[in-house]
Design an enzyme around this catalytic site. Structure first.
Site, PDB file in Angstrom:
ATOM      1  CE1 TYR A 186      78.451 -29.568  23.233  1.00  0.00           C
ATOM      2  CE2 TYR A 186      76.378 -28.368  23.477  1.00  0.00           C
ATOM      3  CZ  TYR A 186      77.694 -28.585  23.860  1.00  0.00           C
ATOM      4  OH  TYR A 186      78.251 -27.843  24.861  1.00  0.00           O
TER       5      TYR A 186
ATOM      6  CG  HIS B  99      67.190 -17.756   6.096  1.00  0.00           C
ATOM      7  ND1 HIS B  99      66.033 -17.686   5.367  1.00  0.00           N
ATOM      8  CD2 HIS B  99      66.815 -17.691   7.406  1.00  0.00           C
ATOM      9  CE1 HIS B  99      64.991 -17.600   6.184  1.00  0.00           C
ATOM     10  NE2 HIS B  99      65.447 -17.598   7.428  1.00  0.00           N
TER      11      HIS B  99
ATOM     12  NE  ARG C 135      59.841 -13.219   8.172  1.00  0.00           N
ATOM     13  CZ  ARG C 135      59.820 -12.142   8.963  1.00  0.00           C
ATOM     14  NH1 ARG C 135      59.193 -12.195  10.124  1.00  0.00           N
ATOM     15  NH2 ARG C 135      60.405 -11.016   8.599  1.00  0.00           N
TER      16      ARG C 135
END
Length: 852
Positions: free
Chosen positions: A121, A77, A31
Site C-alpha cells: 500500500y 539481502h 547485521r
C-alpha cells in the site's frame, strides 16, 4: 559403515566454539553494528543502494515499497522481507531519524507505536540527503563485494558526504555487545568536523563548543550535562531527556501541556501508564489526561485538580512516567571490520579519513578518465592536421581493421586513437569542430594538471572535503530541536514535595508530626480553641513550630546534642493524630529529649552558614554562641552542641546573624535584654557563659528571644492563660549576667511565666494546653501594654489545665478568618468583664521595684 566412507573424529567443544564464534562475528559485522565511515548497517546500505540502482531517487516519482523491498531482497539481502521493509520505514519516520533518508508516501506508522501499512500500500523514494550519501559511487570511490550468490556486486560502504553516524545515530544488539548512538545536529557536527580538519590535535572539550549535545528528532530537553560530557569523552554515558512542558489555564482549570516527548518514547503507552498510576493513587493531583495531538503537532494535556500545585505534579510526572527517560550512549561501531568503542573525536577522525579516501579515489578516477580523453583528442588532432592523407588511407583500406592498422603505422598512433579516428564523423572535419577539439584538449590538459595537483597536495584535498561539508550544511543544516538544561540533575525528594508552610508539633513523650498550616483556623481571642492533637492521658504537647517543607530542622536535646533532618522527612499527620516517636527518626538516647529546634533555609551554602550563629540558653541561665557552619556536617548519632553542666539542661536555641539582641525570660516574671555581641563565638564542646542571674533556686529560664527587627514587640504568656505585648524600648539594654527587669506581674491568678516571644501585628499566635486544646488568634487583637502589667486573658483555662506551648504563626489572609479587636476581655466562665486598666503597674524602666 559403507566402503569408501571416512569418519573424521572432532572435539565437540572445539566445533561448538568455532561455530558460535563464526555466527557471532557474522552478526557483529554483517547485521547489527554500523560502519564508522557511513554510519549504516548492511540492511540500510542495501536499501539505499537498491533504490539508487532502481532509479528511485529524490527527483524521480515514488515507487511501490514492495517493488523496492523485492529489489533489495532478491539482489542483496537474503533475509526476511519484514527486516528490509522495517528498515526502510524507519528511515522515513520523522520521530525516528533526525534527518530522514527516505521520502515515504502513505501510512508509515506513528509515534503512538501504530504499525505502518503493508508494503503493497505504501510508496517511497530517496530524499535529497540520501542522494548526497551515494554521490560519486560510480567513480570507483568505494570497494565492492559479491552479493550472497556471487551474481552481482554491492558496495561495502557508501561514499557519503553526510557524517551520518553522528547525525542520525544508530542502535543495534549484536552477540555479546550492543550499540546505542544518539543523533546530533547536522550544522553542529559539520562545524565540529571542520574544526577537526583545521586542527587534528583539537581537544574534545573544544569540539564540545561546536557539537554541544545530542539533538533528538522529537525535541525535548536534555536535562543535565555530565552524562553528555562523559559520552563525548569516553563513548559511554547517560543522557537524561525530559519532555517539553508548559503550564496553561484551559477553561478555568490549571493544566500541564506537553508538546515534545523524549526520544523513542511511545506516546500512547506513556499516556496509558500515566492513567494507570493516577487510578492506582500513585500519582496525585491529576483529574484527567487528554491527547490533543493532530497534524499540527503533539499536544498532551494533563488537567489538574483544583488544589494541585502544577510544578509538583510535573515533577511527579518526571519521576514516575516516561516524560523523563535516559538515553544510554554506547558508541560501538565497526572500524576496519572490527567493533570498537569510540569517542566523538575518533568518530570524526574516521569519517574524515573515509572522506579523504573517497576524494583521492574520485580524483584518480577523474584523472584516468581525463587522461584517456586527452589521449583520444591527441589522435583526433593529428588526424585533423592530416585530414586528406587520413581519408586516403581509410578509402584505400579494405575494412576498418586494415584502416586502423594503416593509420597506426603511418602516424604512430595507439589502437584507441586509431579506432577513434576511424569512427570519427564527417562533421568533425569542419573547421569549427577542429577548433573545438583543440579547445577541449587545452581544457582537459588544465584539468589533468589540477587533478594531479590535488593528488600531490593534502591541503587541497582537505580544503575540498571542507567545502563539500559546508555545502551539505547549507543544504540541510537546521536549528537544534533539543534544548540543553545544563543545571539539570537528579530529581530529589524536595522536587516531589510542595514547599508549603507546616506546623511541627512535638509532645512531652517525644511524638513528632507535621501538619499543613491550613488545617488550623483563626478564632477570636478568649475562645475555647480546637483539638490540636489526640495524645495519651499522661502525654501533652510541649513544642510547636512553624516552618516550610524544604527547610532543615536542627534538633537540640536537653543533654546538649544536635541532630538534623529535612522538614519533609518528618512524618505528616492530621491535626488530631498523635505523630511518630522521635526515637524512630533520630538516634536520640532514651533518657534524653528534644528541647529546641531551629528551622534553617540552607546548610550547604557557605555564605549563608558562615553568616549565621546558633545562640543557646539553658534553664540555669547559661548562654552560648556557636557558628552555624559547625553544625553543617551531621553524624547519625548526633553531634555535641553544648556541654551541659550537672543539674542543668538545654532549654532553647535560636538562629542569629551576629548583630541581634537577646532576651531571656524567667519563670518569676523577670526578663533581661543584652546585645548578642557580648557573647563571643565558641566551639561546639564549650559550656557557655552566664546570661542571667536567677532570683532563687526555684527560678528558671522559660524562654529566649533573638531580636534583630527593633520594631517588634515582646509578648509574654503565663501558665494560667494571661498574656500581653510590650514595646521593646520598655526593656533597657544591660550587660549579660544581670537579674533582669519585671516583664509581667506574676500572681496566683496568672501563674508563673511560661513563654516569651517577639511579635508584630502581622503574626498570629498558636497556644496549646497540656490537655491538647489549641487556639489560634491574631496578635493585633492584643493592645500594647507596659512591661510590668498583669496582661489580659488569652485562653480560657479549665480546671487544672495549664499552657504547654506558645508559638507565633505567619498570617495567611486566604486561610484565616478575620478576628475582632477587643480592648476588654469577657471572661468565658462567668461572663463578667475584666477591666485591665486596674492591673497595670508602673512602666517606668527606672522603677526600683522592677529593677534587678
Amino acid at each position: 559403515m559403507a566402503d569408501g566412507e571416512k569418519l573424521i573424529p572432532i572435539n565437540i567443544e572445539e566445533e561448538m566454539k568455532s561455530a558460535y564464534i563464526d555466527y557471532s562475528m557474522s552478526v557483529i559485522v554483517s547485521r547489527a553494528l554500523p560502519d564508522v565511515r557511513d554510519g549504516l548497517k548492511p540492511v540500510h546500505r542495501r536499501v539505499l543502494f537498491g533504490m539508487h540502482e532502481l532509479g528511485v531517487r529524490s527527483n524521480s516519482s515514488h515507487k511501490k515499497s514492495a517493488r523496492i523491498v523485492g529489489e533489495v531482497l532478491g539482489k542483496y539481502h537474503p533475509h526476511g522481507d519484514t527486516s528490509v521493509y522495517d528498515a526502510m520505514v524507519r528511515m522515513a519516520q520523522e520521530w525516528s531519524l533526525r534527518y530522514m533518508l527516505v521520502d515515504g508516501q502513505g501510512n508509515f506508522g506513528s509515534v503512538d507505536g501504530d504499525s505502518p501499512a503493508a508494503m503493497r500500500y505504501t510508496e517511497a523514494r530517496m530524499r535529497k540527503i540520501a542522494d548526497d550519501m551515494l554521490i560519486d559511487i560510480e567513480k570507483e570511490t568505494v570497494d565492492y563485494q559479491l552479493n550472497f550468490d556471487d551474481s552481482l556486486k554491492e558496495p561495502t560502504v557508501l561514499p557519503t558526504r553526510v557524517p551520518s553516524l553522528l547525525v542520525n545515530g544508530a542502535s543495534g544488539i549484536a552477540v555479546g555487545m550492543a550499540t546505542n548512538m544518539p543523533p546530533h545536529n547536522l550544522s553542529e557536527v559539520i562545524d565540529g568536523t571542520v574544526a577537526y580538519i583545521d586542527n587534528n590535535d583539537i581537544e574534545i572539550d573544544e569540539l564540545i563548543t561546536h557539537i554541544k549535545a545530542p539533538d533528538f528528532p522529537t525535541g525535548g530537553t536534555i536535562y543535565g550535562y555530565d552524562g553528555v560530557k562523559e559520552a563525548f569523552h569516553t563513548g559511554r554515558g547517560r543522557v537524561k531527556m525530559r519532555a517539553k512542558a508548559t503550564f496553561e489555564e484551559v477553561q478555568g482549570r490549571e493544566c500541564i501541556v506537553v508538546t515534545e516527548i523524549p526520544y523513542q518514547v511511545n506516546k500512547a503507552d506513556m499516556i496509558k501508564k500515566t492513567a494507570d498510576l493516577v487510578n492506582d493513587k500513585k500519582l496525585e493531583g491529576i483529574a484527567n489526561i487528554r491527547d490533543e495531538s493532530d497534524r499540527n503537532g503533539m499536544r498532551i494535556v494533563y488537567i489538574l485538580k483544583r488544589d494541585a500545585i502544577p510544578n509538583i505534579v510535573l515533577n511527579m510526572l518526571f519521576k514516575y512516567t516516561a516524560l523523563q527517560t535516559s538515553f544510554s550512549v554506547n558508541n560501538i561501531a565497526l572500524v576496519n571490520g572490527r567493533p570498537q568503542l569510540l569517542n566523538v573525536k575518533e568518530m570524526i577522525h574516521y569519517f574524515v579519513e573515509h572522506r579523504h579516501e573517497v576524494v583521492v579515489r574520485r580524483t584518480q578516477f577523474e584523472l584516468k578518465k581525463a587522461e584517456d580523453r586527452a589521449h583520444i583528442l591527441e589522435g583526433l588532432i593529428i588526424a585533423s592536421d592530416n585530414i586528406d592523407e587520413v581519408i586516403a588511407i581509410i578509402r584505400a583500406s579494405k575494412n576498418a581493421d586494415e584502416a586502423r592498422t594503416n593509420l597506426i603505422e603511418r602516424f604512430k598512433l595507439s589502437e584507441i586513437q586509431a579506432k577513434a579516428i576511424v569512427e570519427m564523423r564527417l562533421r568533425q572535419l569542419t573547421g569549427l569542430e577542429q577548433d573545438k577539439l583543440r579547445t577541449e584538449y587545452d581544457e582537459i590538459m588544465l584539468l589533468i594538471a589540477d587533478l594531479k595537483d590535488i593528488l600531490d597536495k593534502k591541503d587541497r584535498r582537505m580544503s575540498i572535503i571542507k567545502d563539500e561539508l559546508l555545502e551539505i550544511k547549507d543544504k540541510y543544516g537546521d536549528e537544534r530541536r533539543s534544548v540543553i538544561n545544563i543545571a539539570g540533575g537528579d530529581l530529589s525528594m524536595e522536587d516531589m514535595i510542595p514547599d508549603e508552610q507546616v506546623v511541627i508539633t512535638i509532645s512531652h513523650a517525644g511524638y513528632i508530626k507535621r501538619t499543613p498550616l491550613s488545617e488550623y483556623k483563626t478564632q477570636n481571642r478568649g475562645g475555647v480553641g480546637q483539638k490540636a492533637s489526640s495524645t495519651r492521658n499522661e502525654d501533652f504537647l510541649e513544642h510547636l513550630f512553624v516552618g516550610t517543607n524544604h527547610q532543615y530542622m536542627l534538633f537540640f536535646t536537653q543533654k546538649g546534642k544536635c541532630f538534623w533532618m529535612r522538614v519533609f522527612e518528618i512524618p505528616e499527620g492530621s491535626r488530631t493524630s498523635k505523630g511518630r516517636a522521635i526515637q524512630n527518626l533520630i538516634n536520640i538516647e532514651q533518657d534524653d529529649s528534644v528541647k529546641a529546634f531551629i528551622c534553617t533555609q540552607d546548610l550547604k551554602d557557605e555564605e549563608y552558614i558562615n553568616a549565621h550563629y546558633v545562640i543557646m540558653a539553658t534553664k540555669k541561665g547559661v548562654v552560648k554562641k556557636t557558628s552555624l557552619e559547625q553544625y553543617s556536617r551531621p553524624r547519625q548519632n548526633g553531634i555535641n552542641a553544648i556541654t551541659v553542666r550537672e543539674g542543668d539542661e538545654l532549654l532553647e536555641a535560636k538562629l542569629t546573624t551576629g548583630s541581634s539582641e537577646i532576651f531571656l525570660g524567667l519563670k518569676s516574671g523577670k526578663a533581661i535584654r543584652f546585645e548578642e555581641s557580648k557573647t563571643r563565638p565558641m566551639g561546639r564542646n564549650a559550656s557557655g557563659v552566664r546570661g542571667i542571674t536567677l532570683a532563687n533556686d526555684d527560678d528558671e529560664v522559660i524562654g529566649m528571644v533573638s531580636v534583630h527587627n527593633f520594631e517588634d514587640e515582646i509578648l509574654v504568656v503565663s501558665e494560667k492563660g494571661y498574656g500581653k505585648r510590650s514595646s521593646i524600648d520598655d526593656y533597657r539594654v544591660t550587660n549579660r549576667g544581670g537579674k533582669g527587669v519585671k516583664t509581667i506581674s506574676v500572681t496566683d491568678k496568672t501563674g508563673g511565666l511560661v513563654a516569651i516571644k517577639n511579635v508584630t501585628d502581622s503574626d498570629d499566635l498558636m497556644i496549646i494546653n497540656k490537655s491538647g486544646i489549641a487556639i489560634r488568634m491574631s496578635v493585633e487583637n492584643l493592645r500594647v501594654m507596659g512591661r510590668a502589667t498583669q496582661g489580659v486573658r488569652l485562653i480560657n483555662i479549665k480546671g487544672n489545665d495549664s499552657i504547654a506551648a506558645v508559638a507565633k504563626v505567619m498570617k495567611d489572609e486566604d486561610d484565616l478568618e478575620e478576628a475582632e479587636i477587643l480592648d476588654i476581655e469577657v471572661n468565658a466562665e462567668d461572663g463578667t468583664e475584666i477591666d485591665n486598666s486596674d492591673s497595670e503597674e508602673s512602666t517606668d524602666p527606672d522603677n526600683p521595684e522592677t529593677e534587678e
